[in-house]
Design a protein around this motif. Structure first.
Motif, PDB file in Angstrom:
ATOM      1  N   GLY A   1       0.813  -1.207   0.000  1.00  0.00           N
ATOM      2  CA  GLY A   1       0.000   0.000   0.000  1.00  0.00           C
ATOM      3  C   GLY A   1       0.845   1.256   0.000  1.00  0.00           C
ATOM      4  O   GLY A   1       0.584   2.215  -0.742  1.00  0.00           O
TER       5      GLY A   1
ATOM      6  N   CYS B   1      -6.095  -3.787   6.726  1.00  0.00           N
ATOM      7  CA  CYS B   1      -6.594  -3.708   5.354  1.00  0.00           C
ATOM      8  C   CYS B   1      -7.189  -2.327   5.067  1.00  0.00           C
ATOM      9  O   CYS B   1      -7.136  -1.847   3.930  1.00  0.00           O
ATOM     10  N   THR B   2      -7.738  -1.660   6.084  1.00  0.00           N
ATOM     11  CA  THR B   2      -8.208  -0.285   5.898  1.00  0.00           C
ATOM     12  C   THR B   2      -7.039   0.621   5.555  1.00  0.00           C
ATOM     13  O   THR B   2      -7.149   1.499   4.692  1.00  0.00           O
TER      14      THR B   2
ATOM     15  N   TYR C   1      -3.958  -0.124   4.050  1.00  0.00           N
ATOM     16  CA  TYR C   1      -3.372  -0.202   2.711  1.00  0.00           C
ATOM     17  C   TYR C   1      -4.397   0.068   1.615  1.00  0.00           C
ATOM     18  O   TYR C   1      -4.046   0.493   0.514  1.00  0.00           O
ATOM     19  N   SER C   2      -5.694  -0.152   1.905  1.00  0.00           N
ATOM     20  CA  SER C   2      -6.725   0.215   0.928  1.00  0.00           C
ATOM     21  C   SER C   2      -6.819   1.728   0.797  1.00  0.00           C
ATOM     22  O   SER C   2      -7.031   2.265  -0.291  1.00  0.00           O
TER      23      SER C   2
ATOM     24  N   VAL D   1      -4.740  -2.936  -3.522  1.00  0.00           N
ATOM     25  CA  VAL D   1      -5.689  -3.995  -3.194  1.00  0.00           C
ATOM     26  C   VAL D   1      -5.467  -5.212  -4.083  1.00  0.00           C
ATOM     27  O   VAL D   1      -5.398  -6.357  -3.611  1.00  0.00           O
TER      28      VAL D   1
ATOM     29  N   LEU E   1      -8.056 -10.383   4.606  1.00  0.00           N
ATOM     30  CA  LEU E   1      -7.611  -9.115   4.042  1.00  0.00           C
ATOM     31  C   LEU E   1      -8.061  -8.956   2.597  1.00  0.00           C
ATOM     32  O   LEU E   1      -8.475  -7.868   2.179  1.00  0.00           O
TER      33      LEU E   1
ATOM     34  N   SER F   1     -10.502  -5.775   2.008  1.00  0.00           N
ATOM     35  CA  SER F   1      -9.954  -4.645   1.253  1.00  0.00           C
ATOM     36  C   SER F   1     -10.742  -4.410  -0.029  1.00  0.00           C
ATOM     37  O   SER F   1     -11.017  -3.266  -0.400  1.00  0.00           O
TER      38      SER F   1
ATOM     39  N   ASN G   1     -12.944  -0.860  -0.736  1.00  0.00           N
ATOM     40  CA  ASN G   1     -12.688  -0.052  -1.917  1.00  0.00           C
ATOM     41  C   ASN G   1     -13.953   0.151  -2.737  1.00  0.00           C
ATOM     42  O   ASN G   1     -14.255   1.260  -3.198  1.00  0.00           O
TER      43      ASN G   1
END
Length: 575
Positions: free
Chosen positions: A22, A166-167, A169-170, A178, A343, A347, A351
């Motif tokens: 990310g 995951c929040t 890197y999204s 993603v 994840l 993710s 998105n």
């Protein structure tokens, strides 16, 4: 249990790698400053990562634990669902995908506004948001089961850790991060499942021995052709329900359609879909076989009856705890795979939820053109908001039943009506705005009553045994006596109450999506009779390629002969 040092290294490195991807995409290329890059990757992504991403966003932690538990407790019949995807793939590739790719809308629900008006778009978009948030919460809960059972992490900390990662890197990396992390995490998922199978095979004497044990203990069932719709899994329920589910997820769901739009052209998107199908089927079958592998280890001492775990969804985590604790790194690898499976799905969902919320709610309410820089800021904020909401709802997920059935029910009760309204829009020009809206609402209401109403009969499991258990594990309680009492009690209760359930609630959950689809189609067709058609004002691009020409020929035929019908449907095509 405490993880070994090497297990922590494996788990930490894999999680940090996801975060690093990310950060990498935040600092390279266009640095995620435009909506085109943040949501569509500048339409430059390639077949392999997107193909794995299509698989990973569907095959998640609920599938990993749910499929293994299904095959352990109820046999292999569910494997047949993979055959239905062969039928679903060309429908998606050659009916739905050409229309959506030609239009290129960021939100797939913008199509419904063009075809059926703003109200239908809002209803469908809300339904998608509810479906996706609930399924995301279920995935976070599934991952927390393994982290809690194996590493001793609290479920609260586990759900928050996976959700926050995951929040992160999204938010910073957009759709590129993603999809690339989906590829990396998919490989870890495969690694985790293969590790379970390999360890069991070594312990019992090979893959064929796993299958032989499953066959001898009545787990192998592949050809149940009973037509009775109350049979939980048969070829008919799995083929019909599986095909409708596949098309609803891969054909009209924002999460998947958005991935098609990251490809440079339609042909590449089709090739990606065909590439994704076999790897999805292979992973699904591997997860099913992992359930049989676990059964081969516990065939004479069922840990549920023994009291070591509460449900089948915890079987895989317990198996890892019992068989891999002494092998450095393997437990960490399995946990990395579990986290990765969560994840991937979370993710992808975050998105797409952000894209739908911006396009379907915020932009129309603002009633002005939002500058691209502000749109990206909005999207990042929305990813964070939905991440927090998913984590919060994950705390309620323990109230659901078996993970596999819960996940398929969520997909079915909303996916059926949604698939129906898109199908009518693309294939049936006769259906008009008000008819489609009435049909969609009626389909959703009936599906919710069918899927969430009740009471429903309990799920019946195949026999499990405790003759190989140590008496001490039952606290000196007579295993044979207790098992006999429980069996007689459950059988007696089932016989007494079998007829007390309403027939509607005895129908297999695999038919929910089919019934929801049929209800929406029927009501829409009938309701459209009472409202004026607007087909003559619509863009031909909204229809399947063969539809505009057929409609024009029909109109020309009507115009050549006298007609007593007061209302004539017309259609114009721009050549």
């Amino acid at each position: 249990m405490a993880l070994g040092a090497f297990d922590y290294v494996v788990l930490t490195v894999t999680l940090l790698a996801s975060a690093a991807i990310g950060v990498y995409y935040r600092l390279t290329g266009g640095k995620q400053q435009t909506t085109q890059e943040y949501m569509l990757g500048d339409k430059k992504l390639s077949i392999i990562p997107v193909g794995f991403s299509l698989m990973a966003s569907f095959m998640c932690a609920t599938a990993m634990f749910g499929l293994s538990a299904e095959n352990y407790l109820r046999g292999t019949q569910f494997m047949a669902i993979n055959a239905s995807n062969i039928i679903g793939t060309p429908i998606v590739a050659y009916v739905f995908l050409p229309v959506f790719y030609k239009l290129g809308y960021l939100s797939v629900y913008q199509y419904l506004e063009e075809r059926f008006g703003k109200s239908t778009r809002i209803v469908a978009s809300l339904a998608f948001s509810i479906q996706t948030v609930l399924r995301t919460a279920l995935v976070l809960y599934a991952a927390s089961l393994a982290l809690n059972a194996i590493a001793g992490f609290s479920q609260t900390a586990s759900m928050m850790a996976v959700g926050i990662l995951c929040t992160f890197y999204s938010t910073v990396g957009g759709i590129k991060a993603v999809i690339v992390t989906d590829l990396f995490q998919s490989l870890l998922m495969f690694g985790s499942v293969f590790t379970v199978i390999a360890v069991a095979a070594v312990n019992v004497g090979g893959l064929t021995e796993i299958w032989r044990i499953a066959y001898d203990y009545g787990r192998v069932e592949l050809f149940n052709f009973q037509i009775d719709p109350t049979i939980r899994h048969s070829w008919w329920s799995l083929m019909l329900g599986g095909m409708f589910t596949y098309v609803s997820v891969y054909g009209v769901n924002q999460v998947q359609v958005q991935r098609y739009l990251t490809m440079k052209d339609y042909r590449t998107a089709v090739r990606t879909l065909w590439f994704s199908w076999p790897i999805t089927a292979f992973l699904s079958l591997s997860m099913c076989f992992a359930g049989l592998a676990i059964f081969s280890m516990y065939r004479d001492c069922d840990p549920i009856k023994e009291g070591r775990i509460d449900s089948g969804d915890q079987l895989m985590a317990l198996f890892v705890l019992d068989t891999m604790a002494h092998l450095p790194g393997l437990t960490g690898l399995f946990l990395a795979g579990v986290c990765s499976s969560a994840l991937c799905s979370v993710s992808a969902a975050l998105n797409s939820l952000a894209a739908v919320t911006l396009e379907d709610y915020i932009t129309p309410l603002a009633n002005v053109d939002i500058p691209d820089e502000k749109r990206v800021v909005w999207l990042k904020v929305l990813v964070v908001v939905y991440g927090i909401l998913s984590i919060a709802l994950a705390f309620c997920a323990h109230f659901v039943g078996p993970l596999l059935q819960a996940s398929m029910t969520i997909l079915g009760i909303i996916g059926g009506p949604m698939l129906a309204v898109f199908t009518l829009g693309i294939l049936v020009p006769y259906v008009n705005q008000k008819g489609a809206l009435v049909g969609l609402v009626a389909g959703l209401v009936f599906s919710f009553v069918l899927g969430l109403g009740g009471p429903k009969p309990p799920v019946n499991n195949l026999p499990t045994y405790t003759n190989g258990c140590s008496p001490d594990s039952f606290h000196n309680f007579d295993v044979n006596v207790s098992s006999t009492i429980l069996l007689l009690a459950s059988t007696s209760t089932q016989e007494i109450h079998e007829e007390s359930y309403m027939y509607l609630y005895k129908i297999s959950y695999m038919y929910y999506i089919v019934i929801g689809f049929a209800t929406t189609v029927l009501v829409s067709l009938v309701a459209s009779l009472f409202f004026e058609s607007n087909v003559n004002t619509l863009d031909p691009k909204l229809f399947f390629s063969a539809i505009p020409e057929s409609v024009e020929r029909q109109v020309e035929t009507r115009q050549k002969r006298p007609s007593t019908v007061s209302k004539t449907v017309t259609f114009s095509i721009n050549s």
